[in-house]
Write an enzyme that holds these catalytic residues in place. Structure first.
Site, PDB file in Angstrom:
ATOM      1  N   ARG A 143     -34.582   4.945  18.080  1.00  0.00           N
ATOM      2  CA  ARG A 143     -34.457   5.146  19.529  1.00  0.00           C
ATOM      3  C   ARG A 143     -34.120   3.856  20.252  1.00  0.00           C
ATOM      4  O   ARG A 143     -33.267   3.831  21.141  1.00  0.00           O
ATOM      5  CB  ARG A 143     -35.757   5.742  20.069  1.00  0.00           C
ATOM      6  CG  ARG A 143     -35.967   7.166  19.603  1.00  0.00           C
ATOM      7  CD  ARG A 143     -37.360   7.643  19.958  1.00  0.00           C
ATOM      8  NE  ARG A 143     -38.326   7.075  19.052  1.00  0.00           N
ATOM      9  CZ  ARG A 143     -39.206   7.773  18.346  1.00  0.00           C
ATOM     10  NH1 ARG A 143     -39.265   9.062  18.470  1.00  0.00           N
ATOM     11  NH2 ARG A 143     -40.047   7.169  17.538  1.00  0.00           N
ATOM     12  N   ARG A 178     -40.522  -6.443  14.453  1.00  0.00           N
ATOM     13  CA  ARG A 178     -41.848  -6.979  14.157  1.00  0.00           C
ATOM     14  C   ARG A 178     -41.636  -8.307  13.457  1.00  0.00           C
ATOM     15  O   ARG A 178     -40.685  -8.450  12.662  1.00  0.00           O
ATOM     16  CB  ARG A 178     -42.637  -6.042  13.233  1.00  0.00           C
ATOM     17  CG  ARG A 178     -43.264  -4.863  13.946  1.00  0.00           C
ATOM     18  CD  ARG A 178     -44.476  -5.318  14.785  1.00  0.00           C
ATOM     19  NE  ARG A 178     -45.125  -4.207  15.444  1.00  0.00           N
ATOM     20  CZ  ARG A 178     -44.901  -3.824  16.696  1.00  0.00           C
ATOM     21  NH1 ARG A 178     -44.021  -4.456  17.443  1.00  0.00           N
ATOM     22  NH2 ARG A 178     -45.579  -2.815  17.219  1.00  0.00           N
ATOM     23  N   GLU A 204     -48.437 -13.850  14.871  1.00  0.00           N
ATOM     24  CA  GLU A 204     -48.694 -13.970  16.320  1.00  0.00           C
ATOM     25  C   GLU A 204     -50.169 -14.227  16.590  1.00  0.00           C
ATOM     26  O   GLU A 204     -51.016 -13.610  15.929  1.00  0.00           O
ATOM     27  CB  GLU A 204     -48.256 -12.675  17.023  1.00  0.00           C
ATOM     28  CG  GLU A 204     -46.758 -12.503  16.954  1.00  0.00           C
ATOM     29  CD  GLU A 204     -46.279 -11.198  17.601  1.00  0.00           C
ATOM     30  OE1 GLU A 204     -47.066 -10.552  18.308  1.00  0.00           O
ATOM     31  OE2 GLU A 204     -45.114 -10.851  17.398  1.00  0.00           O
ATOM     32  N   HIS A 242     -43.525 -11.953  22.662  1.00  0.00           N
ATOM     33  CA  HIS A 242     -43.721 -10.499  22.504  1.00  0.00           C
ATOM     34  C   HIS A 242     -43.743  -9.764  23.860  1.00  0.00           C
ATOM     35  O   HIS A 242     -44.764  -9.205  24.268  1.00  0.00           O
ATOM     36  CB  HIS A 242     -45.003 -10.218  21.709  1.00  0.00           C
ATOM     37  CG  HIS A 242     -44.993  -8.873  21.040  1.00  0.00           C
ATOM     38  ND1 HIS A 242     -45.557  -8.643  19.815  1.00  0.00           N
ATOM     39  CD2 HIS A 242     -44.473  -7.670  21.437  1.00  0.00           C
ATOM     40  CE1 HIS A 242     -45.407  -7.362  19.481  1.00  0.00           C
ATOM     41  NE2 HIS A 242     -44.750  -6.763  20.449  1.00  0.00           N
TER      42      HIS A 242
END
Ligand code: DGY
Length: 332
Positions: free
Chosen positions: A160, A245, A274, A292
């Protein structure tokens, strides 16, 4: 006053007030109201007597966690990604798992173009130079970047979000190609004009693209998909963008690529560990780095929280969730 018959829910981060108000109408709610995240021990301690959990992508939900929360019926991730959840372990324990797809497509796609423009037009360097008082005025050859028009955009992960990125390529005069899923070799994906995008192999996308952008989920198959070997297939004039990711990219190989001029630059929204960023990346002006922020607009984050809350309420009240994760247990 609390009613013992109402389901109990732990919300692992403070959400928007309207979402909390919605959940409070249906459940007894405990909210982790501190800055930062609950430790794994805190997450267990606060969830173990609950029927529902509203989690974030950094909360690890594995078999060991689920075994300590025997009453749990639903885990609602406030994220489209769900690599933090062992979905098979949840299914075995009859725990429904949901995520928040679709509502963030446009925010993530728009910011992907922000990353593409940021790295190809050297916006980070420009801003740093100006703020440091080092700008000497207009110069014809100052901070020259790369035109997007006429170039090829290679999309790895044509779901998507990848398709929402592709739909904007024509506006920049770019031709979009994508990596065809080995599981769906005959798929045809068309753009807003009805014309099919060219689907090809990972190798071809890496070799031919001027900008390679990542939008695939993190899985054992995509872990370190971009590594020393694959990054070397890219043109030295090409740019790498990661909106997927962190661990899809082996950061050390991006550092090596920037050090050796194997690529022209990298723009990253997500990182392997992260909030730690590989220190090597910070040395390069042609690394455009943001923390992010893919879905970080007020509208989108509110929609994500509200969708997670709707999923929670549906399951706790015995109805099907709106957006279960593929492969999730569903008890209706
Ligand atoms: C997601 O939805 O997976 C995002 O990374 C969270 O912002």
């Amino acid at each position: 006053m609390s009613s013992p018959s109402r389901p109990r829910v732990f919300v692992s981060r403070r959400l928007f007030q309207e979402t909390l108000d919605l959940i409070a109408q249906h459940a007894e709610m405990d909210v982790f109201d501190c800055s930062g995240s609950p430790t794994p021990e805190e997450l267990v301690a606060r969830t173990k007597k609950c029927h529902g959990l509203v989690a974030q992508g950094t909360d690890r939900i594995d078999a060991a966690f689920l075994d300590q929360c025997p009453d749990l019926r639903v885990v609602c991730n406030v994220a489209v990604g769900y690599n933090n959840i062992d979905v098979a372990a949840a299914r075995e324990r009859k725990v429904v798992v949901t995520n928040t797809p679709d509502v963030l497509n446009e925010a993530c796609a728009a910011l992907t173009w922000g990353l593409i423009l940021g790295v190809t037009r050297r916006l980070g360097e420009g801003e740093r130079t100006l703020r440091a008082g080092q700008w000497k005025g207009f110069q014809l050859d100052f901070l020259l970047g790369m035109d997007l028009v006429g170039k090829t955009l290679g999309i790895i992960g044509m779901g998507r979000i990848g398709q929402a990125v592709a739909a904007k390529a024509a506006a920049f005069g770019m031709r979009a190609i994508y990596m065809r899923s080995p599981r769906r070799p005959d798929e045809v994906i068309t753009g807003p004009d009805g014309a099919p995008y060219e689907g090809t192999t990972l190798e071809e996308v890496l070799r031919r693209s001027d900008v390679v952008t990542l939008h695939c989920p993190l899985s054992p198959e995509t872990h370190h998909l971009i590594n020393r070997e694959s990054i070397r297939l890219m043109k030295p004039s090409a740019y790498l963008v990661n909106m997927a990711r962190g661990p899809v990219v082996e950061e050390a190989s991006v550092v090596a690529a920037l050090e050796n001029g194997w690529i022209a630059g990298a723009a990253l929204d997500v990182y392997e560990l992260e909030p730690v960023v590989h220190p090597g990346l910070l040395k390069f002006e042609n690394a455009f780095l943001i923390p992010h922020l893919g879905s970080a607009t007020r509208e989108t984050r509110t929609a994500m929280c509200n969708l997670a809350a709707r999923n929670l309420i549906e399951v706790l009240e015995g109805r099907a969730p709106v957006t279960p994760i593929p492969g999730s247990f569903i008890d209706v």
